[in-house]
Design a protein around this motif. Structure first.
Motif, PDB file in Angstrom:
ATOM      1  N   TYR A 240       0.935  -1.316   0.154  1.00 17.10           N
ATOM      2  CA  TYR A 240      -0.079  -0.108   0.105  1.00 17.10           C
ATOM      3  C   TYR A 240       0.872   1.410   0.037  1.00 17.10           C
ATOM      4  O   TYR A 240       0.122   2.368   0.165  1.00 17.10           O
ATOM      5  CB  TYR A 240      -0.838  -0.040   1.096  1.00 17.10           C
ATOM      6  CG  TYR A 240      -1.764  -1.342   1.132  1.00 17.10           C
ATOM      7  CD1 TYR A 240      -2.922  -1.507   0.236  1.00 17.10           C
ATOM      8  CD2 TYR A 240      -1.541  -2.260   2.157  1.00 17.10           C
ATOM      9  CE1 TYR A 240      -3.698  -2.636   0.390  1.00 17.10           C
ATOM     10  CE2 TYR A 240      -2.220  -3.619   2.129  1.00 17.10           C
ATOM     11  CZ  TYR A 240      -3.306  -3.788   1.134  1.00 17.10           C
ATOM     12  OH  TYR A 240      -3.933  -4.909   1.176  1.00 17.10           O
TER      13      TYR A 240
ATOM     14  N   ALA B 121      -8.463  -0.091  -2.651  1.00 10.13           N
ATOM     15  CA  ALA B 121      -7.879   0.649  -1.397  1.00 10.13           C
ATOM     16  C   ALA B 121      -8.114   2.374  -1.760  1.00 10.13           C
ATOM     17  O   ALA B 121      -8.100   3.069  -0.944  1.00 10.13           O
ATOM     18  CB  ALA B 121      -6.596   0.525  -0.763  1.00 10.13           C
ATOM     19  N   GLY B 122      -8.158   2.683  -2.983  1.00  7.91           N
ATOM     20  CA  GLY B 122      -8.203   3.998  -3.416  1.00  7.91           C
ATOM     21  C   GLY B 122      -7.211   4.024  -4.810  1.00  7.91           C
ATOM     22  O   GLY B 122      -6.349   3.158  -4.938  1.00  7.91           O
ATOM     23  N   TYR B 123      -7.651   5.077  -5.298  1.00 11.73           N
ATOM     24  CA  TYR B 123      -6.751   5.389  -6.669  1.00 11.73           C
ATOM     25  C   TYR B 123      -5.215   5.731  -6.368  1.00 11.73           C
ATOM     26  O   TYR B 123      -5.032   6.203  -5.272  1.00 11.73           O
ATOM     27  CB  TYR B 123      -7.412   6.455  -7.326  1.00 11.73           C
ATOM     28  CG  TYR B 123      -6.677   6.659  -8.812  1.00 11.73           C
ATOM     29  CD1 TYR B 123      -6.770   5.717  -9.586  1.00 11.73           C
ATOM     30  CD2 TYR B 123      -5.507   7.529  -8.923  1.00 11.73           C
ATOM     31  CE1 TYR B 123      -6.164   5.671 -10.832  1.00 11.73           C
ATOM     32  CE2 TYR B 123      -4.767   7.658  -9.915  1.00 11.73           C
ATOM     33  CZ  TYR B 123      -5.130   6.710 -11.065  1.00 11.73           C
ATOM     34  OH  TYR B 123      -4.406   6.742 -12.464  1.00 11.73           O
ATOM     35  N   GLY B 124      -4.502   4.872  -7.313  1.00 14.29           N
ATOM     36  CA  GLY B 124      -3.225   5.184  -7.029  1.00 14.29           C
ATOM     37  C   GLY B 124      -2.617   4.509  -5.631  1.00 14.29           C
ATOM     38  O   GLY B 124      -2.946   3.745  -4.987  1.00 14.29           O
ATOM     39  N   SER B 125      -1.809   5.479  -5.052  1.00 10.59           N
ATOM     40  CA  SER B 125      -0.936   5.018  -3.689  1.00 10.59           C
ATOM     41  C   SER B 125      -1.862   5.807  -2.730  1.00 10.59           C
ATOM     42  O   SER B 125      -1.409   5.883  -1.599  1.00 10.59           O
ATOM     43  CB  SER B 125       0.246   5.398  -3.646  1.00 10.59           C
ATOM     44  OG  SER B 125       0.715   6.551  -3.944  1.00 10.59           O
ATOM     45  N   SER B 126      -2.858   6.403  -3.063  1.00 15.53           N
ATOM     46  CA  SER B 126      -3.627   7.398  -1.941  1.00 15.53           C
ATOM     47  C   SER B 126      -4.191   6.664  -1.032  1.00 15.53           C
ATOM     48  O   SER B 126      -4.208   7.340   0.114  1.00 15.53           O
ATOM     49  CB  SER B 126      -4.836   8.095  -2.787  1.00 15.53           C
ATOM     50  OG  SER B 126      -5.934   7.267  -3.422  1.00 15.53           O
ATOM     51  N   ASN B 127      -4.711   5.490  -1.072  1.00 11.79           N
ATOM     52  CA  ASN B 127      -5.532   4.523   0.019  1.00 11.79           C
ATOM     53  C   ASN B 127      -6.645   5.519   0.521  1.00 11.79           C
ATOM     54  O   ASN B 127      -7.135   5.402   1.704  1.00 11.79           O
ATOM     55  CB  ASN B 127      -4.524   4.311   1.219  1.00 11.79           C
ATOM     56  CG  ASN B 127      -3.394   3.202   0.698  1.00 11.79           C
ATOM     57  OD1 ASN B 127      -3.611   2.499  -0.190  1.00 11.79           O
ATOM     58  ND2 ASN B 127      -2.106   3.666   0.934  1.00 11.79           N
TER      59      ASN B 127
END
Lengths: 287, 493
Positions: free
Chosen positions: A48, A229-235
C-alpha cells in the motif's frame, strides 16, 4: 454451532499470532502482526506504499459507519413519519410498495448504477458540477476526501426497505391514547415526533444502530467492486475489511489479515456493548 | 404437521436437485471408473457448455466443444470419466485457495499462470515438466510435448525448475481501433502506426482533431499490457546476460535477482528510468479524469479511437450489435532505437504468449488420477483437437493452427503477425512477450506498488522523478526479500 460459529473466530485468533500464508498453519510470531498493523512494516508498506494505512482504514471506516448510521436511520425515520402521517391511505400504500420493491435490486447492481450513471466521467454528478462552472471530479477515484464523499452519497436517499417497514410498524404500534393525549395537550407535529414517536422507536433504533455498527465496520463491498483501497497510492477509500480481504486472498498474508479480523471484532464488540448500555429502550423507560 | 412435513420434503428435494445440478458429465458415473473433475475456466472465456447451442443476441457464442472432446477421450480411455463443473471458478483465488489447501480442488483447475509465483512450495500442483519431456501420444509429429508448444513454454518454468501448469492457447493482444475516426483524421488511405513514434504522432493528430470535445479520447486501456511490451523492449539488451540459469529466451525471478545482484541490471540505471519516462509519455493524451472514463463503452459508442485489449475484449466487441462503425485490430507499435536507445529488439507481436493455464492439482494426486489428467491434457493440446477446442470459442488462437483451422476474422491479422514475428525471434531479431517483465517477476506486492505508482504519475499527482524513486526503492526491497525467502543457491550464479 461449534464448527460454524466458534471455530472460525478462535482459529482466526490463533492465526493472528502466526505468519501463516495459507490460512492453515504458520510459525508463531507473537504480536508481530499487531505491531505491523499499528506501527507499519514491510508487508503493509510493499502493498500500500504506506506504514499508516491501517490507521487510515480505521478512520475511514469510523467516518463511513457514523455517517451511514445517521443518514440511513434519519432518512428512513423521516420517510416512515411521512407515510404514517399521510392522510390518503391509498397513496400511503402505493408509496409503501414503491419503497419496498427497491429491495429486489441486488446491491452489486445498485453499486454499478451509481458508478456508471452518477459518478462516471460524464455522469450526473459531473454534469451538475459543470452546470455550476465547477471542474469535474474523479469521485470514487479521487486521491482526496472527495472519494469518501462519493461513498457517503452512494445510495441516496439511503432509505432501506426492511428498516423502513420496521420503523413504520413501530409508529403504528404507538397507543392511540398516547397520541390523543398529545393532541389534547396541544403538541405540534414536530413536538409529537420528538416527545412521543422517538421514545417509542428507541427499541428499533437501538436494534438498527447495533446492526449499523456491525455491518458498517465489516463492509467493503464498494471498495471490492469499484476502486479497491483507493486510486493510485492514495489509499483514500481503504477500510479494514478490504485490507483483510486483500492481504489474505491476494497477498497471501493470512496471519496479518487475521489480526485485522481480531481488531474489527474487538471494535464491534466494544461499540455494541457501549451502545447497549447507553441507549434506553421503551421497556427500560416503562420500567 | 402435514404442512411442516411437506415443507421439509420440498427443502430436501431442492437441496438434492441443487447438488445434482452442479456438475455435468456424459455418463452415469460408473463406480468402476475413475472420475476426473475439471474446472474449465479460461483467460479469454471459459470452456463450459452453453445452455443452448442456438446462436442469438443473448448467446452469441454457443459452445460445447470441450464436452465433445472429453466424450471422445473417454471412449479412448474407458477407465476414466470426466466431470466438468457447470460453473467455473474462473481462477477466483478466494474460492480456489481453500480448496487447494484442503486437497478438495478439482483435479484440473484453471487459474492465472502467475499465481505460481505465490503458491510455489505449497505442494498444491503436480510438476508436469517430466510429462512435457515425453512425447504427446496424440501428436506424434512432435518429438516431445515441449516441442508442440514451441520455445514459449520454457518461459513458464519457475525458479525451482518445475513446470506447474499446462497451457491451451495463445492469447491475442493488440489495439482495437475505430476505422471511421482514422479515415476522418488521416483520410481514406490511412495506415496504422507501426512504431512507437508513429503511434504518438497518431495520438497527437487525433487529440488535436477532437480538441474541446470532452467525450472524445484517443487511446486508453483496461490493463497495462503495452507497458509490458515497452519494458521487455527496453530491457532486451540485458536478456542475453540475464537469461543464463535456464536459458529459454525469458528472464525468470531468480535470473532477475541474480542480474541485479551481479550488477548486470541496475533498477536505478538509465534504462529503467527511460522506461518510467516512456510510460508517462505514452499516456499524455489521456482525457481529463480518465480514471472515470469508461474505455470499453466509449469505444463502443464511437468516442474512443483506440482501445487496448485481448482476445476477450475483441470477442465481446464482435458480438456488440450497437457498434455502427468499422473497427479493426492492430498489433502494438514497435519501440525502436530511434525513440529509445536501449530497445535493441522489439517484442513478438500479435499474442501475449501462451495462455489459459490448467493446473493438475493435489486432488488428482490424492485420488490417483494424475496419469489420466495428463493424458486428457495431451489430447486437448494435440493440434487436431486443440484447433477445435480453441477455434470454436472464437477468442483465442490455437497452439498450432493449420490452414483448415477456423480463426475468428478479427484475430487473423494478429495471428499472421505473430507467425511472422515468431520467425523473426528465431532469427534473433525480436524478443518474446514479457521476456523481461520485472513487475510480474518480483511478486504481487511489487506489481501492486508498480501499478499504483504509475497511476499516480499518469494522473499527475506525483512526478516521474518521484515515481522512479518509489519504484526503485520497492524494487530493491523486493529483491532482498525474495533472495532471503527463496534461499537461492548462489554458487550456481
Amino acid at each position: 454451532m461449534l464448527v460454524f460459529s466458534y471455530y472460525p473466530p478462535i482459529n482466526s485468533l490463533i492465526l493472528s499470532f502466526t505468519d501463516s500464508t495459507n490460512g492453515l498453519d504458520g510459525e508463531f510470531i507473537g504480536f508481530d502482526n499487531y505491531k505491523e498493523l499499528f506501527f507499519g512494516g514491510p508487508n503493509l508498506y510493499d502493498r500500500y506504499l504506506s506504514n499508516t494505512v491501517f490507521w487510515k482504514s480505521l478512520l475511514n471506516v469510523i467516518i463511513l459507519t457514523v455517517v451511514g448510521m445517521i443518514t440511513g436511520n434519519a432518512m428512513t425515520i423521516f420517510l416512515a413519519e411521512l407515510l404514517y402521517n399521510c392522510k390518503a391511505k391509498i397513496l400511503s400504500k402505493i408509496y409503501r410498495y414503491l419503497f419496498i420493491i427497491t429491495i429486489l435490486v441486488p446491491g452489486v447492481v445498485n453499486t454499478l448504477i451509481w458508478e456508471t450513471l452518477v459518478f462516471s466521467a460524464n455522469g450526473l454528478a459531473n454534469t451538475i458540477l459543470k452546470a455550476f462552472n465547477q471542474d469535474p471530479s474523479l469521485w470514487y477515484f479521487s486521491p482526496d476526501f472527495m472519494a469518501m464523499l462519493a461513498i457517503m452519497l452512494t445510495g441516496f436517499p439511503w432509505v432501506g426497505g426492511t428498516s423502513f417497514l420496521i420503523y413504520l410498524a413501530g409508529l403504528q404500534n404507538i397507543p392511540e391514547s398516547i397520541k390523543e393525549a398529545g393532541i389534547l395537550d396541544g403538541l405540534t407535529t414536530f413536538k409529537r415526533i420528538v416527545y412521543i414517536d422517538f421514545p417509542y422507536l428507541a427499541g428499533q433504533l437501538k436494534y438498527f444502530l447495533i446492526l449499523g455498527i456491525i455491518g458498517g465496520l465489516q463492509n467493503f463491498s464498494l471498495q471490492l467492486i469499484v476502486m479497491g483501497a483507493g486510486y493510485g497510492s492514495s489509499n483514500a477509500t481503504v477500510v479494514p475489511g478490504f485490507l483483510l480481504y486483500d492481504l489474505s486472498i491476494e497477498g497471501d498474508r493470512y496471519g496479518l489479515a487475521a489480526a485485522i479480523g481480531m481488531v474489527i471484532f474487538v471494535l464491534t464488540l466494544g461499540l455494541t456493548i457501549l451502545n447497549m448500555k447507553r441507549m434506553k429502550t421503551t421497556e427500560d423507560m416503562t420500567a | 404437521m402435514k404442512k411442516l412435513f411437506a415443507l421439509l420434503l420440498c427443502l430436501t428435494l431442492v437441496i438434492a436437485a441443487t447438488g445434482c445440478g452442479t456438475r455435468v458429465n456424459s455418463n452415469d458415473n460408473p463406480k468402476d471408473k475413475k472420475e476426473i473433475v475439471l474446472d474449465a475456466g479460461g483467460d479469454i472465456g471459459n470452456f463450459n457448455t452453453t445452455l443452448s447451442m442456438e446462436e442469438s443476441d443473448a448467446n452469441p457464442f454457443p459452445y460445447n466443444t470441450l464436452r465433445t472432446l472429453c466424450d471422445e477421450w473417454e471412449a479412448l480411455n474407458p477407465d476414466y470419466y470426466v466431470t466438468i463443473n457447470v460453473n467455473s471458478m474462473n481462477g477466483d483465488r478466494g474460492s480456489c485457495k481453500p480448496l487447494l489447501a484442503n486437497g478438495t480442488a478439482p483435479d484440473i483447475l484453471y487459474q492465472n499462470g502467475g499465481v505460481i509465483y505465490n503458491d510455489l512450495g505449497q505442494d498444491w500442483y503436480v510438476d508436469v515438466g517430466p510429462y512435457l519431456a515425453q512425447q504427446n501420444k496424440y501428436a506424434t509429429q512432435y518429438e516431445t510435448w515441449f516441442d508442440l508448444y514451441g520455445e514459449e513454454i520454457y518461459s513458464t518454468q519457475v525458479s525451482d525448475g518445475g513446470y506447474y501448469y499446462l497451457l491451451l492457447e495463445r492469447i491475442p493482444v493488440g489495439i482495437a481501433y475505430n476505422k471511421n475516426i482514422f479515415k476522418e483524421v488521416f483520410g481514406e488511405n490511412y495506415t496504422v502506426p507501426s512504431t512507437y513514434a508513429e503511434f504518438m504522432n497518431c495520438q497527437k493528430a487525433i487529440s488535436e482533431h477532437y480538441a474541446g470535445q470532452a467525450d472524445r479520447a484517443t487511446f486508453l486501456t483496461t490493463y497495462q499490457w503495452y507497458d509490458i511490451v515497452l519494458e521487455s523492449s527496453i530491457l532486451s539488451s540485458y536478456i542475453d546476460e540475464s537469461d543464463v540459469l535456464r536459458k529459454n529466451g525469458s528472464v525468470d525471478t531468480e535470473e532477475l535477482i541474480r542480474a541485479v545482484d551481479k550488477g548486470i541490471f541496475n533498477p536505478e540505471g538509465e534504462a529503467f528510468r527511460s522506461y518510467i519516462d516512456l510510460i508517462q509519455d505514452k499516456n499524455k493524451y489521456y482525457p481529463t479524469n480518465w480514471q472515470t472514463y469508461d474505455a470499453f463503452n466509449n469505444f463502443v459508442k464511437g468516442n474512443l479511437a483506440m482501445l487496448e485489449g485481448t482476445g476477450a475484449t475483441f470477442r465481446t466487441l464482435s458480438a456488440n450489435k450497437s457498434i455502427d462503425f468499422d473497427w479493426g485490430v492492430m498489433p502494438y507499435p514497435d519501440l525502436t532505437t530511434e525513440t529509445n536507445k536501449y530497445s535493441v529488439k522489439p517484442t513478438v507481436r500479435g499474442t501475449a504468449g501462451l495462455a489459459t493455464a490448467w493446473f493438475i492439482t493435489n486432488s488428482a494426486e490424492n485420488k490417483g488420477t494424475v496419469d489420466g489428467c495428463v493424458d486428457l491434457m495431451m489430447y486437448l493440446t494435440a493440434p487436431q483437437n486443440n484447433n477445435r477446442l480453441i477455434g470454436d470459442l472464437k477468442g483465442g488462437i490455437p497452439l498450432n493452427p493449420d490452414e483448415n483451422t477456423v480463426i475468428a476474422d478479427y484475430l487473423t491479422d494478429l495471428n499472421d503477425i505473430y507467425v511472422t514475428d515468431y520467425a523473426a525471434y528465431k532469427q534473433g531479431k525480436r524478443t518474446l512477450w514479457a521476456s523481461y517483465n520485472t513487475w510480474v517477476l518480483l511478486g504481487d506486492n511489487f506489481r501492486t506498488a508498480f501499478i499504483k505508482t504509475t497511476q499516480d504519475m499518469t494522473s499527475g499527482s506525483i512526478t516521474a522523478d518521484k515515481a522512479f524513486e518509489t519504484i526503485t526503492k520497492q524494487f530493491k526491497n523486493n529483491v532482498i526479500a525474495l533472495k532471503l525467502e527463496n534461499e537461492y543457491d548462489t554458487s550456481k550464479w
